[in-house]
Design a protein around this motif. Structure first.
Motif, PDB file in Angstrom:
ATOM      1  N   ASP A  41       0.846  -1.178   0.000  1.00  0.00           N
ATOM      2  CA  ASP A  41       0.000   0.000   0.000  1.00  0.00           C
ATOM      3  C   ASP A  41       0.890   1.240   0.000  1.00  0.00           C
ATOM      4  N   GLU A  42       0.301   2.389  -0.296  1.00  0.00           N
ATOM      5  CA  GLU A  42       1.095   3.604  -0.490  1.00  0.00           C
ATOM      6  C   GLU A  42       1.928   3.966   0.739  1.00  0.00           C
ATOM      7  N   ARG A  43       1.342   3.861   1.934  1.00  0.00           N
ATOM      8  CA  ARG A  43       2.083   4.245   3.136  1.00  0.00           C
ATOM      9  C   ARG A  43       3.250   3.305   3.384  1.00  0.00           C
ATOM     10  N   SER A  44       3.035   2.002   3.227  1.00  0.00           N
ATOM     11  CA  SER A  44       4.114   1.038   3.441  1.00  0.00           C
ATOM     12  C   SER A  44       5.235   1.241   2.437  1.00  0.00           C
ATOM     13  N   ARG A  45       4.855   1.516   1.178  1.00  0.00           N
ATOM     14  CA  ARG A  45       5.867   1.723   0.140  1.00  0.00           C
ATOM     15  C   ARG A  45       6.712   2.961   0.449  1.00  0.00           C
ATOM     16  N   ARG A  46       6.058   4.034   0.860  1.00  0.00           N
ATOM     17  CA  ARG A  46       6.798   5.268   1.172  1.00  0.00           C
ATOM     18  C   ARG A  46       7.747   5.070   2.354  1.00  0.00           C
ATOM     19  N   ILE A  47       7.323   4.275   3.331  1.00  0.00           N
ATOM     20  CA  ILE A  47       8.172   4.014   4.496  1.00  0.00           C
ATOM     21  C   ILE A  47       9.389   3.193   4.094  1.00  0.00           C
ATOM     22  N   VAL A  48       9.178   2.139   3.291  1.00  0.00           N
ATOM     23  CA  VAL A  48      10.298   1.303   2.846  1.00  0.00           C
ATOM     24  C   VAL A  48      11.276   2.112   2.002  1.00  0.00           C
ATOM     25  N   GLU A  49      10.738   2.919   1.099  1.00  0.00           N
ATOM     26  CA  GLU A  49      11.607   3.735   0.236  1.00  0.00           C
ATOM     27  C   GLU A  49      12.406   4.745   1.061  1.00  0.00           C
ATOM     28  N   ALA A  50      11.764   5.350   2.055  1.00  0.00           N
ATOM     29  CA  ALA A  50      12.450   6.346   2.880  1.00  0.00           C
ATOM     30  C   ALA A  50      13.508   5.712   3.776  1.00  0.00           C
ATOM     31  N   ARG A  51      13.249   4.469   4.221  1.00  0.00           N
ATOM     32  CA  ARG A  51      14.166   3.805   5.148  1.00  0.00           C
ATOM     33  C   ARG A  51      15.319   3.112   4.438  1.00  0.00           C
ATOM     34  N   TRP A  52      15.081   2.590   3.214  1.00  0.00           N
ATOM     35  CA  TRP A  52      16.069   1.722   2.582  1.00  0.00           C
ATOM     36  C   TRP A  52      16.559   2.185   1.215  1.00  0.00           C
ATOM     37  N   LEU A  53      15.822   3.014   0.516  1.00  0.00           N
ATOM     38  CA  LEU A  53      16.194   3.354  -0.854  1.00  0.00           C
ATOM     39  C   LEU A  53      16.617   4.813  -1.014  1.00  0.00           C
ATOM     40  N   ALA A  54      16.438   5.606   0.012  1.00  0.00           N
ATOM     41  CA  ALA A  54      16.806   7.027  -0.081  1.00  0.00           C
ATOM     42  C   ALA A  54      18.306   7.209   0.136  1.00  0.00           C
ATOM     43  N   ASP A  55      18.862   8.270  -0.470  1.00  0.00           N
ATOM     44  CA  ASP A  55      20.276   8.576  -0.272  1.00  0.00           C
ATOM     45  C   ASP A  55      20.561   8.924   1.183  1.00  0.00           C
TER      46      ASP A  55
END
Length: 283
Positions: A230-244
């Protein structure tokens, strides 16, 4: 209890020093004060008493968390996990046993931090048994210096921790691995430099297929796995693991208007869902 206690929080990475200083404003309890507060909490469910017990031990969590900075994980997150362990300790602490809370809480604080490190430290992929976990966290302290372990030392440590000697040797390699220059840069050492004997295997058929599979898994496969969230879970994963610049639990908690513990739960559930989706692709 964890939802009611009003504890100091780490709003951002930049406020970690301010948080640490704030923990020092809470006085250390005397044995009599600790006994009284713990008794009030367990007999009367007095949450204010529990809050005072937690606040007086926040500096202990900071001290313990500092010992795990070598694993490359955010100090703020280590403290957050340790605070969870502290609250669990307060909930289970029985003052009638004649043990101070500080001694009892150390186990629970370290247990939560250990779980967090094992979930997130990239070099350790498999550390599921009690013996493996003990090896992971105790190998550094058992080594007498920075030199490589001798066969006799490996055998001694494996006996102490009840693991196989080859597991000790492998874990030491992971923990002490360092970069090695490909070219020695010295004519006298060129013959033994890695560049003198390493082959270029990039174009071997199996390596090509493996690389293509890895690229697919990290590219299309990862995007597909993110797509099932879902959108919230995806944003959390991206912010925690895929962001610079990865976000901390508290930064995301402030952004989404929930607790840091809730963010951790959402992240854990999302990562498990992604792993289940990616496992068939990696087979």
């Amino acid at each position: 209890m964890t939802q009611t206690l009003a504890l100091p929080v780490i709003a951002s990475t930049g406020s970690i020093d301010a948080y640490i200083q704030s923990t020092k404003q809470f006085p250390i309890l005397t044995e009599e004060e600790e006994f009284s507060l713990a008794t009030r909490f367990h007999e009367e469910n007095d949450l204010e008493a529990a809050r005072q017990l937690v606040l007086s031990h926040l500096r202990l969590v900071v001290s313990i968390a500092r010992g795990y900075l070598g694993y490359g994980l955010p100090h703020a997150d280590l403290i957050q996990e340790g605070n969870i362990g502290l609250m669990k300790a307060v909930k289970r602490f029985d003052p009638r046993q004649g043990v101070r809370l500080v001694s009892f809480a150390i186990h629970w604080i370290k247990a939560e931090i250990h779980e967090y490190v094992l979930r997130n430290w990239r070099l350790v992929k498999v550390a599921t048994t009690k013996a493996q976990r003990k090896l992971f966290f105790n190998l550094r302290s058992l080594k007498s210096g920075s030199e490589a372990l001798s066969p006799a030392q490996i055998a001694d440590i494996s006996q102490q921790l009840n693991v196989k000697p080859e597991e000790v040797a492998e874990m030491e390699t992971r923990l002490s691995g360092r970069d090695l220059a490909l070219d020695a840069g010295n004519d006298e050492d060129d013959a033994v430099a890695p560049i003198a004997y390493l082959e270029d295997s990039r174009h071997e058929p199996m390596r090509v297929l493996e690389r293509q599979a890895a690229d697919h898994l990290q590219g299309e496969g990862l995007q597909a796995a993110l797509g099932i969230l879902d959108e919230r879970s995806r944003r959390i994963v991206e912010a925690r693991w895929l962001a610079d610049d990865p976000a901390t639990l508290h930064e995301l908690a402030a952004q989404f208007g929930v607790s840091a513990e809730r963010i951790r739960q959402i992240e854990s559930k999302a990562m498990q869902k992604m792993r289940e989706h990616l496992t068939p692709l990696a087979a």
